[in-house]
Structures are given as structure tokens and as C-alpha cells.
Design an enzyme around this catalytic site. Structure first.
Site, short mmCIF file in Angstrom:
data_model
loop_
_atom_site.label_atom_id
_atom_site.label_comp_id
_atom_site.label_asym_id
_atom_site.label_seq_id
_atom_site.Cartn_x
_atom_site.Cartn_y
_atom_site.Cartn_z
N GLN A 507 14.34 -2.63 12.80
CA GLN A 507 13.51 -4.22 12.55
C GLN A 507 14.95 -4.55 12.63
O GLN A 507 14.23 -6.59 13.14
CB GLN A 507 13.49 -3.79 11.02
CG GLN A 507 13.07 -5.52 10.32
CD GLN A 507 12.03 -5.83 11.17
OE1 GLN A 507 11.05 -4.90 11.44
NE2 GLN A 507 11.80 -7.25 10.69
N GLU A 508 16.02 -4.62 12.31
CA GLU A 508 17.00 -5.40 13.42
C GLU A 508 16.92 -5.12 14.42
O GLU A 508 17.53 -6.91 14.93
CB GLU A 508 18.26 -4.49 12.73
CG GLU A 508 18.49 -4.34 10.80
CD GLU A 508 18.75 -6.04 10.61
OE1 GLU A 508 19.46 -6.98 11.74
OE2 GLU A 508 18.58 -6.36 9.34
N SER A 509 17.13 -4.84 15.22
CA SER A 509 17.65 -4.69 16.75
C SER A 509 16.65 -4.00 17.74
O SER A 509 16.59 -4.53 19.07
CB SER A 509 18.87 -4.05 17.32
OG SER A 509 18.92 -2.64 17.15
N TYR A 615 10.45 -8.18 6.36
CA TYR A 615 11.71 -7.82 6.98
C TYR A 615 11.48 -5.89 6.12
O TYR A 615 11.98 -4.72 6.01
CB TYR A 615 12.80 -8.09 6.25
CG TYR A 615 14.07 -6.95 6.83
CD1 TYR A 615 14.92 -6.96 8.07
CD2 TYR A 615 14.86 -6.16 5.89
CE1 TYR A 615 15.80 -6.80 8.36
CE2 TYR A 615 15.97 -5.92 6.65
CZ TYR A 615 16.47 -5.74 7.33
OH TYR A 615 17.24 -4.75 7.63
#
Length: 727
Positions: A507-509, A615
Site C-alpha cells: 500500500q505504501e510504495s 489505507y
């Protein structure tokens, strides 16, 4: 650049000759990549003969890297280039990143040096304000402005923010021609105030008559001190300006005190004849702010807006307010009143089914849960748990033959260039080439491109390209097991669930090694440099540089340590994920508004920030998919949320008969009695023990979870007060 080139050249020179002779079509020719780097190095050293030799070899081989090398050479003598050479390169490099970049550099040079006729010769339509203003200035130098010129200039001037200095001569011509009337000044002042650019509004007011400047000062007062303005005598008359200022002041007040803002709005409506659309727009802002704070009166305020004038955001928050307070009749009514497209979203189908279950409408609840349980998303997994069904993953690999991938590379040289840049480590240039090369691809072409990127190990491009193609069922591409050894090693070291770590990274990168956010977060787990330095000090490790934070091992080591610290502070994966995204202090403020016994599923779906809601749901769903990818036993979303195992029916386990879900640091403790992590999180000290990031789990998971309220427990088990039977 030079050291990197030398290192790459060294590696390429010493490749076995057999490897160079039999290079894979999909991998490209290492010898040509070596030639490109030699050409770049020759330019840096000023060795023109070596550059020409490299250029000739790339040209003869029809290498897609040639425009990049030529751009570097032409850029070094931009001021001395003739039109023939410029036109030849622009034609040869049309539609490529180096071609567009060279054109921008050329136009900037021509504008700065006042070569306006040449500027017009090479300019192309651009969305850049700089270049639009340059073009208008160029046209001023070749002839008098016409009606179209003034129309374009006014459009650039009449915005709610300051424009670049390049536009100043254009705007000066507008002022000199008398085109900036008081009415137009007021239009721009209003836009500036709505955008919060007070200094621009104050500057624009200088051109107004003195009596009108006074009203701009009053508007600024309404912006900065809304209550003072609303109580002022000059606010009472029912004039157009007073109405604008009253609504602006009420909107500003709503940011910190929705209740007082609502009262002032009602009082102002008795004095002013507001436009209906303006009144309901401001009422919506007040109600939304109250809704985000969990105030139940927001449901009534949002209901005062006529259905035809309600925005999707207002409709959604009306349902969330009812959901926060577990008012199931209102939840059901609010969802059913939504626009059809909004109502069909998975979150609202899940909560509509939950409301049906709580109200004794078991058949309707089962039918909605059943439709949703087939989906591979957060609410689909929750629906499957409610019915006791296994999760559905629907993996279908993108069909792609090797010859199809070769044909794709032959037909789209920019993709071949992207591949070559990725192989030599020029990642930014590789992304530019990939973006340009995939811009015009069909959905099938995008699918093949995603497969190509995946085979290259370029996972972030593979993930994003597959998403653009609309093909979402190839789980190997969309959820790669990249950096598996390091992820699992750091997860074991910190006692974390590796699939959760994978969910965070995904999810972050999306596995972009050099990912940088606008806030400055870096790497796979998007760590802020300040956070990385603080964690390194706590762990007594070397202070990381910004560059070292981009290294997977360093980033994962510090990121998992931080994630572990958040898990110990907040007690479960859902809250720790929310804190990772929004920050622990912000999350504690949100939890204090909700009380200690709120159903965690409700908390996640009613968090004030849409980004954080999405998120957390994505991370938990991705972690579930990664357990499937790793061949591990499924774990209920309920356990990731920290729900009480005793209060969940056994049939909620997607594989009935399996032992209790097992997650590092979050397993058998769910069977014990005691305090609830959601209760503890809202009052946890911000000064968590330093050692918590690196020691074995202790604390919340050794205590009990006294789950949610009775109404929430009924949703968790699919039961209602009037119908104790399982659905």
C-alpha cells in the site's frame, strides 16, 4: 553520474562473451546499453570522437536509447544550435521524453533571451502557465493584441492564487489597456479568499475605491476572526457583500466549532436572503465537520439538505454518523437514500446487510452478504466471515506468450528504452519512458506490458500497469513476493506477521524502491527521515542518510521496528495501520471522540480521513491476499481488527474446524478475558517504552478483549435481538 557509469561499464565489459552473443530479446542487448553509457561518459569528458562513435553504433542498431544520448549532446550547446539541427532532432525524437524535455529547455532559453519569433516557431500547446505566458508575450512582440489574446490573458489573471513572474508583462498589458475593472478585481478577490490567499486579496484591493477597500478588510476579518465579524453591526444589512461575508465567516467558524457555526447560520438566515444553493452548501460544510467529530446532530443537519442538493460526500457521512452510534434504522434509511452508484459500493452493501441483520431481516442480510462475499476486498472478506465461507481470491494469470511480448517491444520502442534504463539503473528515466510508451496502449497492450514489467522484476510498474489495464485478477503480478527473504527476516526479528508487513509495503510504495512522497517519506515503507533517525537512535544503530533509507534492508529494518512500536501502543493491526498512515497522535484524538467500546469495524469505516479509511482497509485486505500467496492458513479480518474471539461465532472462521487463528503477537490471547486494546489505545501514553520496538510482544495481547457493544456483537455473529438463529 560518472562513477555510476564507470561501475556499470565495468560490469558490462566483463559479461561472458557467450552471454552477449545470445542475449534474450526480452532483456535487450547488453552491448548496446554499454555503448550508450560509453557515449554519456564521452560527453562528460568532452571526448567528441568517442561520442560520435557511440552515437553511430546506436544509430546503426536502431537503438531506442539514441534520442537520450542526442539530447544530452544538443543540450550542451543549446545557445549555438541552428534551426535545421533543432528541427531534425525534434522530428526524430517526437513523442519521446527527451524530445519533449529538449523542447521545453529550448523554449525557456528562447524566452529568456527574447527570441520571440523562434519561440513561436517551436512552441506547442502546453498546460504550463509559464509557457502560456511566454507565448502571450511572444505574440505581443510580433503584433498588437487581439480579442483572443485578451481573453487568454484574462483567464490566466483571474485565478485565486498568484501566478509566476513570467506572467507579469502580460498582466501589465491588461492593466494598461484598462481590462482589469473593479468588477473583475472583486471576482478575483472572492476566488483568493475562498482559496485562503489573503495576501493576494489585500494586494488586489489596492486598486479599488476607498469605500470598497473597507469591505475587503472586513472580509479578511471574517476569515480570521469569524465570530467578531458575525457580531459586527455592518454585517446586519441584507446586501450582496454582507451575505457573502456572513457565509464565509460561518464556514470558517465551522472548522473549529460546528455547533456555534450552525447557530450563527440560522441567525444569519433570519437577516439575509441567502441563495438556496449557497445556504445548503454552507450547511453541508458545518454538518460534515460535526459528522467527522462524531456529533449525532450531524445526521439531522445533513437531513435538512434537500435530497436533490445532497452531494455523495454528504450522503455518505449521514450514514456514517448513524453507524457511529449503531442506530440501525437510520443506517438503513441513510444507505437506501443514497444515489445508486454510491449505494452499490462494497462498504455500503456490507453495512446495509449488517443493518438488516441487526433489525431481524435475516434473509435480506444473507442475500447481501452472499453477493459481497464473492469479492476480493476488505468488505468482501468480512462478508465471507459473516457467512462462514472461505475467502475468494479468483486468481487468473494474464495470458501472454513470449512472442507477444517480443512483438510489443518491437512495436513500441519506448518500452524497450524503459527496459534498458531499468537494467542500467536509471530508474527515473525508465519510468518516464514507460509512462510515454504505455500512454496509447490498448487494454490488451497494457496487460502484456504488465507481464513484461513483472518478468523484469519491475514490480511497481507491473502493478500500476495491470491496474490501468483493468485486469485485476493476476495475483502474482499485483501481489509480488518481492524482497521475501528480507521481509520475513525483519518480521521474525520484530515478532510481526510478515503478511501484514507485505500489506503495508504494497500500500505504501507498491514496491517502488525509490518512492518519495510529497511529505518526504522514502522507500518501501515510506519512512520519514526524521522517523528513521529517531528509530536508529532508539535501536542504537547507525543514523541512516536519506539515500540509505532507500535501501530495502535499511528501510524494512526501521519500518518494521516502527510498526512494532505502533502495534504495542495500539494493540492490533487495524489501529497500528491507521497510526502508521495518519500518525499516532492524530489517531489517539480520533479514538477519544469514539469511546472505548466501539466496534472496530465501525471505527475503521468512520475515520475522519478518507485516505486513512482506504489505507487501513487496503492493508488488511492485502495482508489477507498475501497469506494466500504464501500458502498460509487464512486468518480472519476480525482478528486483525482485534475483535473478541469468544464473541465471534465459530462459523465466522473461513475454514471451520481450524485451530485458533495464529498471528505473531496476536493469537490465543483472544480467548482470554480482560481489557480491550481499543480501550487502551485511546488512553495510551505517547511515550511508549523504547524497547517495545525490538523486544518480544508483551502487554495488550496477554490481556483480554471485551469486544464491542451488544449491538455490535450481533453484527459480528450475524444475529439479531429478535432472531437468535444463525443466518
Amino acid at each position: 553520474m560518472a562513477p555510476a557509469c564507470r561501475a556499470l561499464l565495468f560490469l558490462l565489459w566483463f559479461l561472458p562473451l557467450g552471454a552477449l552473443a545470445s542475449w534474450d530479446t526480452l532483456e535487450g542487448d547488453p552491448a548496446l546499453r554499454r555503448t550508450f553509457l560509453e557515449g554519456v561518459q564521452a560527453l562528460e569528458r568532452g571526448e567528441s570522437r568517442a561520442y560520435r562513435r557511440a552515437r553511430r553504433q546506436l544509430h546503426q542498431a536502431h537503438s531506442p536509447l539514441l534520442p537520450w544520448l542526442e539530447e544530452k549532446a544538443l543540450g550542451r550547446r543549446l545557445a549555438r544550435l541552428g534551426d535545421e539541427e533543432i528541427l531534425a532532432f525534434l522530428e526524430h525524437a517526437a513523442g519521446t521524453p527527451p524530445g519533449e524535455r529538449f523542447r521545453r529547455r529550448l523554449l525557456g532559453h528562447l524566452a529568456r533571451t527574447g527570441q520571440w519569433r523562434r519561440f513561436l516557431r517551436y512552441r506547442t500547446p502546453s498546460g504550463s502557465v509559464h509557457y502560456q505566458c511566454y507565448e502571450l508575450r511572444a505574440r505581443l512582440h510580433v503584433g498588437p493584441p487581439d480579442t483572443a489574446w485578451f481573453a487568454r490573458a484574462l483567464a490566466l489573471w483571474n485565478v485565486g492564487h498568484s501566478q509566476p513572474d513570467a506572467c507579469d508583462p502580460v498582466f501589465a498589458r491588461l492593466y494598461a489597456a484598462g481590462r482589469i475593472t473593479p468588477q473583475r478585481r472583486w471576482e478575483r478577490i472572492e476566488k483568493a479568499m475562498q482559496s485562503g490567499h489573503v495576501s493576494l486579496a489585500r494586494w488586489l484591493a489596492r486598486g479599488l475605491p476607498a469605500d470598497q477597500q473597507r469591505w475587503v478588510r472586513r472580509w479578511i476579518l471574517a476569515h480570521r476572526h469569524p465570530e467578531r465579524a458575525l457580531r459586527a453591526a455592518w454585517m446586519q444589512p441584507d446586501t450582496p457583500l454582507a451575505r457573502k461575508l456572513a457565509l464565509h465567516a460561518v464556514s470558517r467558524l465551522a472548522r473549529r466549532d460546528p455547533d456555534r457555526a450552525y447557530r450563527y447560520l440560522v441567525q444569519a438566515a433570519l437577516l439575509h436572503t441567502f441563495d438556496e444553493a449557497d445556504y445548503y452548501r454552507v450547511l453541508g460544510r458545518i454538518a460534515l465537520q460535526a459528522a467527522r467529530q462524531g456529533d449525532p446532530v450531524a445526521y439531522t443537519w445533513l437531513g435538512q439538505i434537500p435530497p436533490a442538493q445532497q452531494t455523495p460526500l454528504e450522503q455518505a457521512w449521514r450514514a456514517r454518523v448513524a453507524l457511529m452510534h449503531e442506530d440501525w434504522p437510520r443506517v438503513r434509511a441513510a444507505i437506501r437514500a443514497m444515489a445508486p452508484a454510491l449505494r452499490e459500493e462494497p462498504q455500503w452493501q456490507y453495512w446495509l446487510a449488517s443493518a438488516d441483520a441487526a433489525l431481524g431481516r435475516q434473509r435480506a442480510a444473507r442475500a447481501r452478504f452472499a453477493r459481497l462475499a464473492d469479492k476480493r476486498n476488505y468488505h468482501g472478506f468480512l462478508a465471507a466471515e459473516a457467512l462462514g465461507r472461505p475467502f475468494r481470491f479468483h486468481h487468473r494469470a494474464i495470458p501472454a506468450k513470449r512472442e507477444e511480448l517480443r512483438a510489443l517491444l518491437r512495436a513500441h520502442p519506448l518500452l524497450a528504452a524503459a527496459r534498458d534504463f531499468y537494467r542500467i539503473g536509471w530508474i527515473k528515466e525508465a519510468r518516464r519512458a514507460w509512462l510515454a510508451g504505455t500512454a496509447s496502449l490498448s487494454p490488451r497492450g497494457l496487460q502484456l506490458a504488465a507481464v513484461l514489467a513483472h518478468r523484469l522484476g519491475w514490480h511497481d510498474r507491473a502493478i500500476l500497469t495491470a491496474a490501468r489495464s483493468g485486469y485485476l485478477d493476476d495475483l502474482e503480478i499485483r501481489f509480488p513476493l518481492a524482497h521475501r527473504r528480507e521481509v520475513e527476516r525483519q518480521a521474525r526479528r520484530t515478532g510481526l506477521d510478515a503478511t501484514w508487513v507485505y500489506g503495508i509495503v504494497r500500500q505504501e510504495s507498491a514496491f517502488m524502491l525509490d518512492a518519495r512522497s510529497r511529505a518526504g517519506a522514502l522507500g518501501l515503507m515510506q519512512l520519514l527521515p526524521s522517523t528513521g533517525r529517531r528509530l536508529a537512535r532508539l535501536l542504537r544503530q547507525r543514523t541512516p542518510s536519506r539515500h540509505s533509507l532507500l535501501h530495502p534492508r535499511v528501510n524494512l529494518r526501521l519500518g518494521t521496528a516502527y510498526l512494532r512500536r505502533l502495534l504495542e501502543r495500539f494493540g492490533n493491526q487495524a489501529l497500528a495501520s491507521a497510526a502508521y498512515n495518519a500518525g499516532p497522535d492524530q489517531l489517539r484524538r480520533w479514538l477519544r471522540l469514539r469511546g472505548p467500546h466501539q466496534d472496530p469495524r465501525i471505527v475503521i469505516d468512520t475515520l475522519p480521513y478518507a485516505e486513512t479509511r482506504g489505507y487501513v482497509r487496503a492493508v488488511l485486505a492485502f495482508a489477507t491476499v498475501y497469506r494466500h500467496r504464501l500458502g498460509l492458513r487464512p486468518v480472519r479480518i476480525a482478528y486483525r481488527l482485534g475483535l473478541d474471539g469468544k464473541r465471534l461465532a465459530a462459523r465466522l472462521d473461513p475454514h471451520e474446524g481450524h485451530p485458533t487463528d495464529s498471528l505473531p503477537g496476536q493469537s490465543a490471547s483472544f480467548r482470554q478475558e480482560g481489557s480491550h486494546p481499543w480501550t487502551e489505545a485511546s488512553s495510551a501514553s505517547s511515550a511508549a517504552p523504547v524497547s517495545s520496538a525490538v523486544t518480544s510482544l508483551s502487554g495488550w495481547h496477554a490481556k483480554a478483549i471485551a469486544c464491542a457493544s451488544p449491538a455490535a456483537a450481533r453484527i459480528a455473529t450475524g444475529r439479531s435481538a429478535s432472531s437468535p438463529a444463525s443466518p
